[in-house]
Structure formats: C-alpha cells, structure tokens
Motif scaffolding. Structure first.
Motif, PDB file in Angstrom:
ATOM      1  N   ASP A  44      18.707 -10.301  16.613  1.00  0.00           N
ATOM      2  CA  ASP A  44      19.157  -9.332  17.820  1.00  0.00           C
ATOM      3  C   ASP A  44      19.285  -8.482  18.550  1.00  0.00           C
ATOM      4  O   ASP A  44      18.882  -7.989  19.719  1.00  0.00           O
ATOM      5  CB  ASP A  44      20.667  -9.846  17.532  1.00  0.00           C
ATOM      6  CG  ASP A  44      21.589 -11.646  17.635  1.00  0.00           C
ATOM      7  OD1 ASP A  44      20.313 -12.496  18.316  1.00  0.00           O
ATOM      8  OD2 ASP A  44      22.515 -11.844  17.757  1.00  0.00           O
ATOM      9  N   ARG A  86      30.713  -3.634  13.456  1.00  0.00           N
ATOM     10  CA  ARG A  86      31.236  -4.912  13.612  1.00  0.00           C
ATOM     11  C   ARG A  86      32.664  -4.556  14.552  1.00  0.00           C
ATOM     12  O   ARG A  86      32.595  -5.012  15.564  1.00  0.00           O
ATOM     13  CB  ARG A  86      31.929  -5.122  12.071  1.00  0.00           C
ATOM     14  CG  ARG A  86      32.262  -6.004  11.791  1.00  0.00           C
ATOM     15  CD  ARG A  86      33.107  -6.455  10.170  1.00  0.00           C
ATOM     16  NE  ARG A  86      32.047  -7.002   9.116  1.00  0.00           N
ATOM     17  CZ  ARG A  86      32.086  -6.353   8.306  1.00  0.00           C
ATOM     18  NH1 ARG A  86      33.322  -5.204   7.828  1.00  0.00           N
ATOM     19  NH2 ARG A  86      31.239  -6.239   7.175  1.00  0.00           N
ATOM     20  N   LYS A 109      31.498  -4.937  18.034  1.00  0.00           N
ATOM     21  CA  LYS A 109      30.404  -6.295  18.132  1.00  0.00           C
ATOM     22  C   LYS A 109      31.561  -7.726  18.617  1.00  0.00           C
ATOM     23  O   LYS A 109      31.711  -7.947  19.619  1.00  0.00           O
ATOM     24  CB  LYS A 109      29.910  -7.258  17.184  1.00  0.00           C
ATOM     25  CG  LYS A 109      28.392  -6.405  16.651  1.00  0.00           C
ATOM     26  CD  LYS A 109      27.803  -7.506  15.883  1.00  0.00           C
ATOM     27  CE  LYS A 109      26.121  -7.138  15.797  1.00  0.00           C
ATOM     28  NZ  LYS A 109      26.192  -8.262  14.611  1.00  0.00           N
ATOM     29  N   ASP A 110      32.887  -6.874  18.231  1.00  0.00           N
ATOM     30  CA  ASP A 110      34.020  -7.428  18.182  1.00  0.00           C
ATOM     31  C   ASP A 110      34.607  -7.006  19.082  1.00  0.00           C
ATOM     32  O   ASP A 110      34.660  -7.692  20.318  1.00  0.00           O
ATOM     33  CB  ASP A 110      35.167  -6.931  16.549  1.00  0.00           C
ATOM     34  CG  ASP A 110      36.263  -7.734  16.399  1.00  0.00           C
ATOM     35  OD1 ASP A 110      36.313  -8.823  16.488  1.00  0.00           O
ATOM     36  OD2 ASP A 110      37.688  -7.273  16.599  1.00  0.00           O
ATOM     37  N   LYS A 118      32.249  -9.093  22.395  1.00  0.00           N
ATOM     38  CA  LYS A 118      33.270 -10.265  22.363  1.00  0.00           C
ATOM     39  C   LYS A 118      34.208 -10.194  23.258  1.00  0.00           C
ATOM     40  O   LYS A 118      34.331 -10.919  23.825  1.00  0.00           O
ATOM     41  CB  LYS A 118      33.603 -10.451  21.076  1.00  0.00           C
ATOM     42  CG  LYS A 118      32.327 -11.704  20.372  1.00  0.00           C
ATOM     43  CD  LYS A 118      32.366 -12.389  18.826  1.00  0.00           C
ATOM     44  CE  LYS A 118      30.953 -12.777  18.518  1.00  0.00           C
ATOM     45  NZ  LYS A 118      31.526 -13.735  17.197  1.00  0.00           N
ATOM     46  N   ASP A 119      35.385  -9.549  23.248  1.00  0.00           N
ATOM     47  CA  ASP A 119      36.626  -9.048  23.794  1.00  0.00           C
ATOM     48  C   ASP A 119      36.778  -8.934  24.967  1.00  0.00           C
ATOM     49  O   ASP A 119      37.407  -9.840  25.874  1.00  0.00           O
ATOM     50  CB  ASP A 119      37.678  -7.889  22.885  1.00  0.00           C
ATOM     51  CG  ASP A 119      38.188  -8.623  21.586  1.00  0.00           C
ATOM     52  OD1 ASP A 119      37.857  -9.782  21.096  1.00  0.00           O
ATOM     53  OD2 ASP A 119      38.783  -7.719  21.026  1.00  0.00           O
ATOM     54  N   ARG A 135      27.789  -9.788  26.399  1.00  0.00           N
ATOM     55  CA  ARG A 135      26.829 -10.529  24.731  1.00  0.00           C
ATOM     56  C   ARG A 135      26.055  -9.544  24.093  1.00  0.00           C
ATOM     57  O   ARG A 135      25.980  -9.435  22.547  1.00  0.00           O
ATOM     58  CB  ARG A 135      26.250 -11.549  25.788  1.00  0.00           C
ATOM     59  CG  ARG A 135      24.790 -12.053  25.154  1.00  0.00           C
ATOM     60  CD  ARG A 135      25.439 -13.217  24.769  1.00  0.00           C
ATOM     61  NE  ARG A 135      24.011 -13.550  23.222  1.00  0.00           N
ATOM     62  CZ  ARG A 135      24.468 -13.232  22.393  1.00  0.00           C
ATOM     63  NH1 ARG A 135      24.441 -12.734  21.735  1.00  0.00           N
ATOM     64  NH2 ARG A 135      23.179 -13.840  21.659  1.00  0.00           N
TER      65      ARG A 135
END
Lengths: 179, 251
Positions: B21, B175, B178-179, B182-183, B187
C-alpha cells in the motif's frame, strides 16, 4: 548381607508425606482460588450493578462510557458522572452513600479492571465500534449482569480468529495490534 | 514445516514488495544536517529508549535508534567534517529478516522492517547480519528513576531484557495517521501527515518522511534528486532511506 526395601521406604516416609501434603495443598489452593477469587469476576469497591443501569433503566452504554466511539479507551465514568444522577436518585442506599463519600473526598473510585489487555497490545475501541461491532460481541450480555464477568479470553488467537473471519485490512500484520 | 518454508520462499520472491500500500521512505539531506543530535534526543523521548549507564556504554551496549556518525575528510589543514545520521534503513531485502529463526523481524505491508518484541528470543543474529549496525539488544531490564517514568510514551512498549530493538519509523505515529485517515473516510494518508520524532525535531528540515509509492510526495521528489544515494548500496539491501550527498562548494 541383605538390604531391606522397607527400611529404605521408612527413610523416605517423612519427605513423601511432606511432598504429598504440599501437592494436596497446592491443588486445594488452586481450587479455592478459581472458585472464590475468580479474576474474571472481580469484587468491585462498590457493588455497582449493570443489570439495574443498563438492563432495567436502559441507559445506553455510551452515556457513561463516553469515549468508546471517539478514542482507544472506552473510559470509566468519573465520580462526577455518577453523582450527576445520584445527587437526587436513590441517595439513601448504602452503596450510593459510598459513592457520595468518594465524591466528597474528591477521590476516584478504585475500580478493578475486568477487561485488561497487556501493555504491549494496541487496542482501540474507536475502530471496533466504527467497524460496526456491538458492545455485546465482546462484553457479553452486560445488561443481565450484576457483577461484570469477563466473557472472552482476550488472548491473541481470539483476536486473530475474528480478524481473519472478518477479513480485516492488514488484520493479521503483527504491528496492527502489537506495539 | 513445509508450509512455513513455502511462505518464506514467497516472502523472499523479488517483486513481492511492489504490492505494498505504502512504501515508507525517508530522505536525509546531508547538506542540511548540522549534526545537532536533536533527532537523537527526540527519538529517545518518543520511543522509550533506556539510558544504559556509563559502564554499559563503555561496553558498547548503548541503545540509540538513530545516531550521528562523524567523518573527517582530508588532511589538516584542508579538512572537512561530515555528519551522517544513521538509523535503520528499512531495507527491502533486509539481511536481518533472513537471519531471524522465529520470524520476529519481518517486512510488513507498508514496506517497514519491523521487530516484534514478543516474538524475539534474543539470538542477536539479526544484529550480526545488519551491515548498518542499527539493531540494539536489551542486555538488562532497564529502569527509569522516579519522575522520569512519567514521560514514557504509552503508545510504545517498554522493552525487557533479552529483546532486540530498532527504529520503527515511529510506527505508532503511522498508525495514528492511518486511524485519522479512516475517520475522515480517506483511503490514503496525506503527504506530510506523518512525521517521525526525528523528522519533526530536525531544525534544518534535513529529513523528509513520506510514501515512495506516491510519485507526487515530497520524499519521492527528494529520492529522484541526482544527489541521492543509498548507504552501502553495493550490498544490495535496497534501503528505504535516501541520503542526499553533501556538496562542498569551495572545491
């Protein structure tokens, strides 16, 4: 010259008794520990009943555990939150008087953590709730429990099984959960 | 056993990493590095690195995930000083990953060379295989004196005795980003959203961190710079860190 086996056995009688007593004591101890001091159902400083709050009164989980959908930790409600209702509700009950005492002393209630993951695990409530999991999936029927009992082993196979079956993105990468 | 071997073969196949990714990469501009060691201190604070003490230090057991190496070039009086920040290169073909008997160190889907502390049994083979000498072993369970334990980062494990450790590119920050992505139902993580502690603290902005898979990211542009090179490139470890060569203008 003959050697009697009985003589040798007599020599070992005392240590054998000690060993037998030790083993028996150990077994009884484990039984007592697991029956009366179950760490899945710890005795809390206040006999708080989820059955009454979540079950009978139908208070939503996130009314008290406010951070569950927003942060990694669900959050134990502050004493102030308890007192928000209990200034006027059921103030004469002995357990509520204890809560009021904590509030007057300006001290937090020393709750015992039931669902505790080790420090090397990164667990976030937010992601799990946003993924659409119900609280009860992991925490069980809390609204029927007077004293909370841990429902799940909280071990790695349990985590990985769910991540695998739900096909979580990168769900099996070590560093998704370990830190 | 056969399945483990098959997995291992697939894992070492060339081109396996192209599917990632992200490909987290750092570029370090040596023209800008002043050797101030702010990154060293920042890393220490961010990642719960222990202070090993004078005696252990003398035995070369210090733990510094990033260090500033110093080189003198030329002879007096025509002498030049050069600094190179050295940290885990997150090699795509990392020698340390082959070494580990228990798969405690492996390449994850983001192109990071990671170390799982729980799995590590402390053979120290990886440290022997690493040509950059950026892996550190916990010879003891180090402790923090009374008020200092308060500043430990809760997002990073405090490592125990018998465990190998190394730079993670501040994976806790990756992390977190990325969190957040996502919220926001994004993508991907935005370029520049993640800054490891060393990058954040660098006063001259010599370090840039980002995704190499994204051709428009700042780090991709830096990586295409003609000054760019990899340290010990001849060993074919294909490191993720691009150094930009220092240019001496005075000749």
């Amino acid at each position: 010259m003959s050697i009697s086996v009985l003589e040798a056995l007599a020599y070992f009688k005392k240590p054998a008794l000690v060993v037998f007593g030790g083993v028996a004591g150990f077994v009884v101890g484990i039984w007592v520990n697991s029956t009366y001091f179950d760490d899945a159902t710890p005795i809390q400083p206040i006999e708080f009943s989820h059955r009454i709050h979540a079950g009978e009164n139908e208070i939503p989980c996130q009314y008290c555990h406010v951070y569950a959908a927003r942060t990694p930790v669900a959050g134990v409600p502050s004493v102030e939150k308890c007192m928000g209702c209990h200034r006027s509700v059921a103030t004469d009950k002995p357990e509520i008087i204890k809560v009021a005492q904590y509030f007057a002393d300006r001290k937090p209630i020393p709750w015992i953590k039931v669902y505790d993951v080790p420090d090397f695990v990164h667990f976030t409530h937010k992601r799990h709730i946003k993924a659409g999991l119900e609280c009860a999936t992991c925490h069980g029927p809390v609204d029927t429990m007077d004293r909370i009992t841990r429902q799940q082993p909280l071990r790695m196979p349990w985590c990985v099984d769910c991540h695998t079956s739900k096909e979580v993105e990168n769900g099996r990468d070590c560093w998704t959960c370990h830190k | 056993m056969s399945t483990a071997l098959e997995k291992f073969k697939k894992y070492r196949k060339p081109g396996y990493y192209d599917k990632f990714d992200y490909h987290w990469t750092m570029s370090i501009d040596l023209d800008r590095c002043t050797g101030c060691e702010a990154c060293v201190v920042a890393c220490q604070a961010e990642n719960n690195l222990p202070i090993v003490g004078e005696q252990q230090f003398a035995m070369r057991r210090e733990i510094k995930w990033i260090r500033i190496e110093r080189y003198w070039e030329g002879e007096y009086p025509d002498i030049k000083l050069q600094f190179i920040p050295m940290l885990c290169q997150h090699c795509d073909q990392a020698p340390c990953e082959i070494a580990c008997p228990v798969f405690a160190t492996y390449h994850n889907q983001d192109g990071l060379n990671t170390q799982v502390y729980n799995r590590c049994i402390g053979t120290r083979t990886c440290a022997v295989y690493c040509p950059y000498e950026v892996r550190f072993f916990n010879w003891f369970t180090y402790e923090w004196d009374e008020p200092l334990e308060q500043q430990l980062n809760p997002d990073v494990t405090v490592r125990e005795k018998g465990v190998m450790e190394k730079c993670t590119f501040c994976i806790q920050r990756i992390r977190q980003a990325k969190d957040a992505a996502k919220d926001d139902s994004r993508r991907r993580v935005r370029d520049g959203e993640i800054k490891p502690a060393c990058v954040q603290s660098c006063p001259t902005e010599a370090m840039v961190f980002g995704d190499l898979n994204d051709p428009d990211s700042q780090v991709s542009k830096m990586a295409r710079n003609p000054r760019g090179y990899h340290v010990l490139e001849e060993l074919n470890t294909t490191p993720s860190i691009v150094y930009l060569k220092r240019v001496h203008t005075d000749g």
